[in-house]
Design an enzyme around this catalytic site. Sequence first.
Site, mmCIF file in Angstrom:
data_model
loop_
_atom_site.group_PDB
_atom_site.id
_atom_site.type_symbol
_atom_site.label_atom_id
_atom_site.label_comp_id
_atom_site.label_asym_id
_atom_site.label_seq_id
_atom_site.Cartn_x
_atom_site.Cartn_y
_atom_site.Cartn_z
ATOM 1 N N ARG A 107 -60.184 39.173 -49.904
ATOM 2 C CA ARG A 107 -60.364 38.679 -51.266
ATOM 3 C C ARG A 107 -59.586 39.531 -52.283
ATOM 4 O O ARG A 107 -59.069 39.015 -53.257
ATOM 5 C CB ARG A 107 -61.852 38.650 -51.630
ATOM 6 C CG ARG A 107 -62.067 38.046 -53.006
ATOM 7 C CD ARG A 107 -63.503 37.747 -53.309
ATOM 8 N NE ARG A 107 -63.615 37.151 -54.622
ATOM 9 C CZ ARG A 107 -63.420 35.873 -54.903
ATOM 10 N NH1 ARG A 107 -63.095 35.046 -53.927
ATOM 11 N NH2 ARG A 107 -63.531 35.407 -56.121
ATOM 12 N N ASP A 112 -66.599 38.311 -48.324
ATOM 13 C CA ASP A 112 -67.980 38.084 -47.923
ATOM 14 C C ASP A 112 -68.429 36.664 -48.214
ATOM 15 O O ASP A 112 -68.051 36.074 -49.226
ATOM 16 C CB ASP A 112 -68.915 39.049 -48.675
ATOM 17 C CG ASP A 112 -68.775 40.476 -48.187
ATOM 18 O OD1 ASP A 112 -68.483 40.656 -46.999
ATOM 19 O OD2 ASP A 112 -68.961 41.404 -48.993
ATOM 20 N N MET A 158 -76.050 36.903 -59.502
ATOM 21 C CA MET A 158 -74.629 36.566 -59.435
ATOM 22 C C MET A 158 -74.226 35.775 -58.195
ATOM 23 O O MET A 158 -73.301 34.974 -58.250
ATOM 24 C CB MET A 158 -73.797 37.848 -59.549
ATOM 25 C CG MET A 158 -73.981 38.537 -60.895
ATOM 26 S SD MET A 158 -73.032 40.063 -61.065
ATOM 27 C CE MET A 158 -71.363 39.428 -61.092
#
Length: 437
Positions: free
Chosen positions: A97, A121, A342
């Site tokens: 990422r 993840d 989040m």
Amino acid sequence: MGTFQIEGGHSLKGEIIPQGAKNEALQILCAVLLTSEKVIIENIPDIVDVNKLITILENLGVKIQKQAKGTFSFIADDINLSYLESDLFKEEGSSLRGSIMIVGPLLARFGKGYIPRPGGDKIGRRRLDTHFQGFINLGAEFRYNREERFYGVEAPEGLKGAYMLLDQASVTGTANIIMAAVLAKGTTTIYNAACEPYIQQLCKMLNSMGANISGVGSNLLVIEGVTSLNGCNHRVLPDMIEIGSWIGLAAMTRSELTIKDVSWENLGIIPETFRKLGITLNKVGDDIHIPAQEEYEIQGYIDGSILTVADAPWPGFTPDLLSIVLVMCTQAKGSVLIHQKMFESRLFFVDKLIDMGAKIILCDPHRATVIGHNFKSSLRATTMVSPDIRAGISLLIAALSAEGNSTIHNIEQIDRGYENIVERLQAIGAKITRTDS
């Protein structure tokens, strides 16, 4: 697939030195693309995600030399932009990422940047709109190849400064936009910018290279564009997430540990949050000393209501430590509500803790109530699979506290964020071994 074998139920003792911060290192490494001069970076952690990014930089043509453990020099004076359109890049970029943060520097310096849809993840939606909307605000043209899941931005005439209000205080989005804006013409104002210590470190590094960034440490950044940047020397901060992990480990195993050189001034409310959970933390110079505690009691609020630990953008509590807090509270005295705002999939690992005997009520994808055992009963050893970095280290902490022998599979997830973890845990007395199939 790698496996940990853990014999739990032992107290630990000794000193542990936190590695360099993973999240800062990923930003800082991308920033070397902004100059053709030599950049020297110290305290780079030797972990899978960081090493993947170093490989991507090397394949881009960056000259990289290892000077000492954790110290590398980078010279990006002959960049191979054709690599961005290769199958190799599509494979390597999609596995990390953090690779998204090469786009801002490449766009600023070369007028174009491409990235395959990045991995990371599986903890819920992690959209990239903030990044690309920021580039569009600076004058770039955006395109997305849905078939190949490939993003691109181009600005052949260069970037121009602009005012922007970010739709979310994304750390990687803020970093990417900053790196694009430092070489843009004119003034860029970024409101609702992330202001984590890692963003502050990036800004300080860029300013040392000749950038003109003001408002560092706040959520309002003003960037006056410059025509070029110089080289520099930079040292990565210790990893606050790893520091929090070792605090949780000490509590769960009732161990006396000293965490060395933690950079207290950059820990924010992390120490105070652990103190609210009953953990004794002593500041000794720049170290954290945690005495062995037979129990730790969660504080309630003044009105007697249950304590809530929730994540929030900095200077709030970092979401990466909520998994640690959750597992630690399974043996606390008292109860706590964990509110993960989040990421909607990050609490799903609690079923493994429930199998170990933890008293946890998963209220919904974002909230879990933990009722602590107060060490009246131990967690049970079991066999588990690590789903992501932070859940993985939390399950490892649970296994080290549990009576009996546990097995954790898919430990490559933990390798992505923790350096030489077996050797470092063994050095403080943990009974852990690793096998690779």
